[in-house]
Design a protein around this motif. Structure first.
Motif, PDB file in Angstrom:
ATOM      1  N   LEU A   1       9.728   5.972 -19.617  1.00 14.48           N
ATOM      2  CA  LEU A   1       9.250   6.870 -18.422  1.00 14.48           C
ATOM      3  C   LEU A   1       9.393   6.538 -17.080  1.00 14.48           C
ATOM      4  N   LEU A   2       9.210   5.478 -17.130  1.00 12.58           N
ATOM      5  CA  LEU A   2       9.549   4.680 -15.777  1.00 12.58           C
ATOM      6  C   LEU A   2      11.085   5.030 -15.037  1.00 12.58           C
ATOM      7  N   LEU A   3      11.803   4.605 -16.288  1.00  9.06           N
ATOM      8  CA  LEU A   3      13.228   4.920 -15.701  1.00  9.06           C
ATOM      9  C   LEU A   3      13.806   6.320 -15.696  1.00  9.06           C
ATOM     10  N   ALA A   4      13.082   7.195 -16.763  1.00 10.15           N
ATOM     11  CA  ALA A   4      13.459   8.659 -16.638  1.00 10.15           C
ATOM     12  C   ALA A   4      12.950   9.324 -15.311  1.00 10.15           C
ATOM     13  N   THR A   5      11.892   8.820 -14.875  1.00 11.10           N
ATOM     14  CA  THR A   5      11.186   9.609 -13.575  1.00 11.10           C
ATOM     15  C   THR A   5      11.675   8.871 -12.519  1.00 11.10           C
ATOM     16  N   GLY A   6      12.901   7.970 -12.399  1.00 10.76           N
ATOM     17  CA  GLY A   6      13.249   7.280 -11.210  1.00 10.76           C
ATOM     18  C   GLY A   6      12.231   6.543 -10.658  1.00 10.76           C
ATOM     19  N   LEU A   7      11.638   5.546 -11.253  1.00 12.46           N
ATOM     20  CA  LEU A   7      10.518   4.718 -10.896  1.00 12.46           C
ATOM     21  C   LEU A   7       9.383   5.543 -10.353  1.00 12.46           C
ATOM     22  N   GLY A   8       9.181   6.716 -10.749  1.00 12.18           N
ATOM     23  CA  GLY A   8       7.929   7.501 -10.546  1.00 12.18           C
ATOM     24  C   GLY A   8       8.266   8.604  -9.597  1.00 12.18           C
ATOM     25  N   ILE A   9       9.229   8.538  -9.159  1.00 11.71           N
ATOM     26  CA  ILE A   9       9.504   9.637  -7.982  1.00 11.71           C
ATOM     27  C   ILE A   9       9.464  11.183  -8.566  1.00 11.71           C
ATOM     28  N   GLY A  10       9.704  11.009  -9.829  1.00 10.67           N
ATOM     29  CA  GLY A  10       9.709  12.495 -10.608  1.00 10.67           C
ATOM     30  C   GLY A  10       8.215  13.057 -10.450  1.00 10.67           C
ATOM     31  N   TYR A  11       7.191  12.143 -10.432  1.00  9.33           N
ATOM     32  CA  TYR A  11       5.835  12.638 -10.382  1.00  9.33           C
ATOM     33  C   TYR A  11       5.346  13.214  -9.314  1.00  9.33           C
ATOM     34  N   LEU A  12       6.093  13.225  -8.235  1.00 10.58           N
ATOM     35  CA  LEU A  12       5.812  13.873  -6.877  1.00 10.58           C
ATOM     36  C   LEU A  12       5.634  15.172  -7.113  1.00 10.58           C
ATOM     37  N   PRO A  13       4.493  15.868  -6.488  1.00  8.59           N
ATOM     38  CA  PRO A  13       4.151  17.143  -6.669  1.00  8.59           C
ATOM     39  C   PRO A  13       5.080  18.171  -6.490  1.00  8.59           C
ATOM     40  N   ARG A  14       5.773  17.838  -5.508  1.00  5.15           N
ATOM     41  CA  ARG A  14       6.971  19.076  -4.944  1.00  5.15           C
ATOM     42  C   ARG A  14       8.243  18.406  -4.889  1.00  5.15           C
ATOM     43  N   ALA A  15       9.070  19.312  -5.629  1.00  4.41           N
ATOM     44  CA  ALA A  15      10.612  19.134  -5.530  1.00  4.41           C
ATOM     45  C   ALA A  15      11.113  17.759  -6.011  1.00  4.41           C
ATOM     46  N   PRO A  16      10.436  17.309  -7.164  1.00  3.59           N
ATOM     47  CA  PRO A  16      10.990  16.113  -7.868  1.00  3.59           C
ATOM     48  C   PRO A  16      12.429  15.847  -7.959  1.00  3.59           C
ATOM     49  N   GLY A  17      13.110  16.807  -8.383  1.00  9.36           N
ATOM     50  CA  GLY A  17      14.704  16.827  -8.436  1.00  9.36           C
ATOM     51  C   GLY A  17      15.330  16.477  -7.144  1.00  9.36           C
ATOM     52  N   THR A  18      14.707  17.013  -6.172  1.00  5.11           N
ATOM     53  CA  THR A  18      15.328  16.929  -4.819  1.00  5.11           C
ATOM     54  C   THR A  18      15.079  15.469  -4.241  1.00  5.11           C
ATOM     55  N   PHE A  19      13.861  14.877  -4.458  1.00  7.98           N
ATOM     56  CA  PHE A  19      13.587  13.589  -4.324  1.00  7.98           C
ATOM     57  C   PHE A  19      14.397  12.490  -5.190  1.00  7.98           C
ATOM     58  N   GLY A  20      14.473  12.973  -6.460  1.00  6.97           N
ATOM     59  CA  GLY A  20      15.230  12.127  -7.359  1.00  6.97           C
ATOM     60  C   GLY A  20      16.647  11.966  -6.917  1.00  6.97           C
ATOM     61  N   SER A  21      17.050  12.995  -6.705  1.00  9.69           N
ATOM     62  CA  SER A  21      18.293  12.880  -6.019  1.00  9.69           C
ATOM     63  C   SER A  21      18.631  12.009  -4.998  1.00  9.69           C
ATOM     64  N   LEU A  22      17.794  11.937  -4.165  1.00  6.23           N
ATOM     65  CA  LEU A  22      18.045  10.787  -3.099  1.00  6.23           C
ATOM     66  C   LEU A  22      18.262   9.761  -3.608  1.00  6.23           C
ATOM     67  N   LEU A  23      17.906   9.137  -4.549  1.00  2.75           N
ATOM     68  CA  LEU A  23      18.322   7.745  -5.366  1.00  2.75           C
ATOM     69  C   LEU A  23      19.834   7.704  -5.811  1.00  2.75           C
ATOM     70  N   GLY A  24      20.451   8.931  -5.769  1.00  5.83           N
ATOM     71  CA  GLY A  24      21.902   8.772  -6.074  1.00  5.83           C
ATOM     72  C   GLY A  24      22.632   8.185  -4.939  1.00  5.83           C
ATOM     73  N   PRO A  25      22.741   8.389  -3.891  1.00  2.00           N
ATOM     74  CA  PRO A  25      23.273   7.681  -2.892  1.00  2.00           C
ATOM     75  C   PRO A  25      23.253   6.329  -2.812  1.00  2.00           C
ATOM     76  N   LEU A  26      21.944   5.697  -3.214  1.00  2.00           N
ATOM     77  CA  LEU A  26      21.681   4.369  -3.151  1.00  2.00           C
ATOM     78  C   LEU A  26      22.226   3.900  -4.291  1.00  2.00           C
ATOM     79  N   LEU A  27      22.092   4.467  -5.457  1.00  3.28           N
ATOM     80  CA  LEU A  27      22.917   4.114  -6.699  1.00  3.28           C
ATOM     81  C   LEU A  27      24.265   3.762  -6.303  1.00  3.28           C
ATOM     82  N   VAL A  28      25.185   4.832  -5.740  1.00 12.17           N
ATOM     83  CA  VAL A  28      26.615   4.577  -5.718  1.00 12.17           C
ATOM     84  C   VAL A  28      26.863   3.364  -4.642  1.00 12.17           C
ATOM     85  N   MET A  29      26.016   3.510  -3.491  1.00 14.16           N
ATOM     86  CA  MET A  29      26.108   2.333  -2.586  1.00 14.16           C
ATOM     87  C   MET A  29      26.143   0.925  -3.181  1.00 14.16           C
TER      88      MET A  29
END
Length: 163
Positions: free
Chosen positions: A10-38
Motif C-alpha cells: 500500500l505504501l508503494l501503491a499510494t506513492g508513499l501515502g500521497i494517494g491518500y490526499l483528499p483531493r486530486a490524488p492522481g494529480t499529486f501522485g503524478s508530481l512524483l513522476g518528474p522526480l523519478l525520471v530525474m
C-alpha cells in the motif's frame, strides 16, 4: 508478517501515502513522476536500458496495483498512484538524452500538463485500457496516456525551439 507485506504494498501503491490526499490524488501522485525520471537520468542510462527500467516498473506496478486494489477491496482505487508516476518514464522519453539543467523544470511542467490532460480525458485507446480490471488495467491506461503525452511533449519542444 502478512500485515507488514500489505502495508509495504500500500505504501508503494499510494506513492508513499500521497494517494491518500483528499483531493486530486492522481494529480499529486503524478508530481512524483518528474522526480523519478530525474533520478533515472542521473544514471545516464542508454535508451535500451531506460526502456527496460520502464517495462520493469510497469510489470512491478501490475503486481503492486493489483494487490493494493485487492487489499482495499476496490477495482481501481483513486489512492493508487504508482501507475501515475511510473508512467512518466514514457512521457519523458523525448528528453532522455538531455542534461538536467534549468529547462528541466519547464519541460517537466509541460510533460505533466500533457500527461494529466490525456489521463483525465482518456481518448481512445486509453479509455479501452481503463476498462480492464485489476493491475493490468490500472497500469495500462496510464502508460498509453503517457505515449500520447510523450508525442505532444516532443512536438511542443520542437515548436518552442528547444530541440
Amino acid at each position: 508478517m502478512k500485515q507488514i507485506k500489505e502495508q509495504c504494498i500500500l505504501l508503494l501503491a499510494t506513492g508513499l501515502g500521497i494517494g491518500y490526499l483528499p483531493r486530486a490524488p492522481g494529480t499529486f501522485g503524478s508530481l512524483l513522476g518528474p522526480l523519478l525520471v530525474m533520478g533515472l537520468l542521473c544514471f545516464n542510462l542508454t535508451l535500451p536500458f531506460y526502456l527496460l527500467v520502464a517495462v520493469v516498473l510497469f510489470l512491478v506496478g501490475v503486481f503492486i496495483c493489483d494487490r493494493a486494489a485487492k487489499i482495499l477491496g476496490l477495482d481501481d482505487p483513486g489512492c493508487i498512484v504508482f501507475d501515475e508516476f511510473t508512467a512518466f518514464t514514457i512521457v519523458m522519453l523525448p528528453v532522455l538524452n538531455r542534461a538536467i539543467d534549468g529547462s528541466f523544470f519547464w519541460i517537466s511542467l509541460i510533460a505533466f500538463l500533457w500527461f494529466r490532460l490525456f489521463d483525465i480525458w482518456k481518448p481512445w485507446p486509453v479509455r479501452y485500457f481503463d476498462r480492464i480490471h485489476g493491475g493490468w488495467g490500472i497500469m495500462a491506461d496510464d502508460y498509453v496516456a503517457a505515449v500520447y503525452a510523450a508525442i505532444c511533449l516532443y512536438t511542443t519542444l520542437i515548436l518552442l525551439g528547444w530541440f
